[in-house]
Each structure stands twice: as structure tokens, then as C-alpha cells.
Design a protein around this motif. Structure first.
Motif, PDB file in Angstrom:
ATOM      1  N   MET A 130      -0.214  -3.403  -5.499  1.00  0.00           N
ATOM      2  CA  MET A 130       0.899  -3.450  -4.137  1.00  0.00           C
ATOM      3  C   MET A 130       0.286  -4.510  -3.011  1.00  0.00           C
ATOM      4  N   GLU A 131      -0.804  -5.337  -3.389  1.00  0.00           N
ATOM      5  CA  GLU A 131      -1.219  -6.223  -2.384  1.00  0.00           C
ATOM      6  C   GLU A 131      -0.310  -7.471  -2.610  1.00  0.00           C
ATOM      7  N   VAL A 151       3.003  -9.798  -2.699  1.00  0.00           N
ATOM      8  CA  VAL A 151       4.302  -9.385  -2.106  1.00  0.00           C
ATOM      9  C   VAL A 151       5.500  -9.267  -3.030  1.00  0.00           C
ATOM     10  N   ASN A 177       5.637  -7.553  -5.633  1.00  0.00           N
ATOM     11  CA  ASN A 177       5.692  -6.081  -6.037  1.00  0.00           C
ATOM     12  C   ASN A 177       6.255  -5.225  -4.740  1.00  0.00           C
ATOM     13  N   GLN A 178       5.889  -5.637  -3.618  1.00  0.00           N
ATOM     14  CA  GLN A 178       6.246  -4.944  -2.414  1.00  0.00           C
ATOM     15  C   GLN A 178       7.750  -5.179  -2.198  1.00  0.00           C
ATOM     16  N   GLN A 222      10.342  -2.140  -2.012  1.00  0.00           N
ATOM     17  CA  GLN A 222      11.127  -1.764  -0.867  1.00  0.00           C
ATOM     18  C   GLN A 222      12.285  -2.027  -0.746  1.00  0.00           C
ATOM     19  N   PHE A 268      11.615  -5.330   6.236  1.00  0.00           N
ATOM     20  CA  PHE A 268      10.594  -5.768   5.291  1.00  0.00           C
ATOM     21  C   PHE A 268       9.238  -6.052   5.977  1.00  0.00           C
ATOM     22  N   ILE A 271       5.425  -7.545   6.137  1.00  0.00           N
ATOM     23  CA  ILE A 271       4.587  -8.198   5.202  1.00  0.00           C
ATOM     24  C   ILE A 271       3.454  -8.822   6.118  1.00  0.00           C
ATOM     25  N   HIS A 289       2.116 -14.105   3.804  1.00  0.00           N
ATOM     26  CA  HIS A 289       2.740 -13.819   2.375  1.00  0.00           C
ATOM     27  C   HIS A 289       4.277 -14.435   2.780  1.00  0.00           C
ATOM     28  N   LYS A 298       0.907  -9.166  10.915  1.00  0.00           N
ATOM     29  CA  LYS A 298       1.814  -8.501  10.258  1.00  0.00           C
ATOM     30  C   LYS A 298       3.390  -9.100  10.764  1.00  0.00           C
TER      31      LYS A 298
END
Length: 218
Positions: free
Chosen positions: A36-37, A39, A41-42, A46, A60, A62, A66, A90
Motif C-alpha cells: 500500500m506504499e 500509489v 495500489n492506493q 480508494q 484522494f 497521496i 507520488h 501530503k
């Protein structure tokens, strides 16, 4: 039947995640095996309903480093990315399908909500610019929360109106958003969202790249 936060649909066991969304046990197991690190897969986890065309937009969050990779993923996808706020390392971004969101915003009820909240221009770009300004003021100057966010996320207008009228209280059901009308239809929609998420996760686990998955959904 729900028991200890678990229930079954057509023989498949589902549980609720921390945000109140339901997930199958198979989906939870796939998430545990994903990095999950990354991006990619995130993004799939999500934003699956957006990728699948079931939803017109998504917030979203991130890491700042990323962003370039995310923009590369979105290239030729029909999904646009707009940065709303930077907090340390972030980023809060709005991912959206411009054609779908523009049509939604032309609804008279959506325009009325915007007018009641002080908006003066109603083309999509002007709305996004004004909302971005208000969102940053909310995050940095302790200004009031911009409840019109529900419009930018394409939530059903009954639910946006209900949320504003009730100040976020007294909802009938909570899933991907707080529901104030037509609960059975919203529950069915949320199930479709989860099915889309599970299907996309399976494709990634089987070795497909996110770019390939997005291309198949266009």
C-alpha cells in the motif's frame, strides 16, 4: 443477517471497514498482500468506482512525491487531477471525470445549492477554482467547512441537500457517504462500488498494470 459486524450476501461473507464500507473477506485478504506504499495500489483501492465509471469523482490523499506517478497513471484515462491542498508532504487532490461532473453541475438543484452558498459562476472550471479557494481557507484559516464538497464528489442531490439541511446529522444510513433518502437504492449502489473494487484488485493481483486496467474501463 448481520452478526458481529459481518453479514452474508449470496453466500459470500462481508465485513465493514473503518469508514463503514463493506468489504468481502476475499478483498481484505487481497489488501493485506498488496504494497500500500505504491500509489498504484492506493489508487485502485480508494478510487475503484471512479475507474469503473460508476462514480464521477473522488478525493484522494497521496504523498507529494507520488503526484508525478499519479498523473502518469491518469494519462489518456479521461480522469483529471486537481490539487486542492498541500499539508507537509501530503496532497489532497480531486480526481474527476470532467464530462460527467459538468453534466451533474448543470442540474438546477445543484446550481441552487451553489447559489445559496455564494457561488456566482457556474461553469465547471469556475466552480472548481472557487471550491479550491474555500477548501484551502477551511484548512488554513479555520473557515467553515464547504458543504458543497458533496456536489464536487457527485453525491446524489437528495443526500447533499439532506446533509446541508441537517448539518451532517440524522442520516438514515452511512456508506461511501451519509444517506438521507432512498436507502435501498444507495445500499445497492455501494455494493456495486465494492464489487468494482474487488474486481480491479483481482486484476492487479493477477499481474495487470493499473494503466491496463484503466484502459479496459474506458
Amino acid at each position: 443477517m448481520v452478526k458481529n459486524g459481518r453479514f452474508k450476501i449470496n453466500g459470500k461473507t462481508y465485513v465493514f471497514d473503518k469508514s463503514g464500507r463493506m468489504m468481502s473477506k476475499e478483498a481484505i485478504e487481497m489488501i493485506r498482500k498488496m504494497d500500500m506504499e505504491q500509489v498504484e495500489n492506493q489508487f485502485v483501492l480508494q478510487c475503484a468506482p471512479l475507474i469503473a465509471g460508476l462514480k464521477m469523482s473522488n478525493l484522494f490523499i497521496i504523498r507529494k512525491n507520488h503526484l508525478r506517478r499519479l498523473c502518469a497513471l491518469l494519462q489518456n484515462s479521461g480522469i483529471r487531477c486537481r490539487v486542492l491542498y498541500l499539508d507537509g508532504d501530503k496532497l489532497t487532490v480531486l480526481l474527476y471525470n470532467p464530462a460527467m461532473l459538468a453534466i451533474y453541475m448543470r442540474n438546477k438543484r445543484a446550481t441552487t445549492i451553489l447559489m445559496e452558498n455564494g457561488y456566482e459562476q457556474f461553469d465547471l472550471e469556475s466552480i472548481l477554482l472557487e471550491f479550491g479557494r474555500r477548501y484551502r481557507s477551511y484548512r488554513t484559516e479555520n473557515k467553515s467547512f464547504p458543504h458543497e464538497l458533496g456536489l464536487l464528489l457527485g453525491y446524489p442531490l437528495d443526500d447533499v441537500e439532506g446533509f446541508i439541511k441537517n448539518d451532517g446529522k440524522n442520516c438514515l444510513y452511512t456508506g461511501y457517504w451519509k444517506v438521507y433518502a432512498n436507502v435501498p437504492a444507495k445500499r445497492n449502489l455501494f455494493r456495486r462500488f465494492e464489487c468494482a473494487r474487488e474486481e480491479l484488485m483481482k486484476q492487479i493481483r493477477q499481474g495487470k498494470k493499473v494503466e491496463q486496467v484503466i484502459a479496459c474501463k474506458r
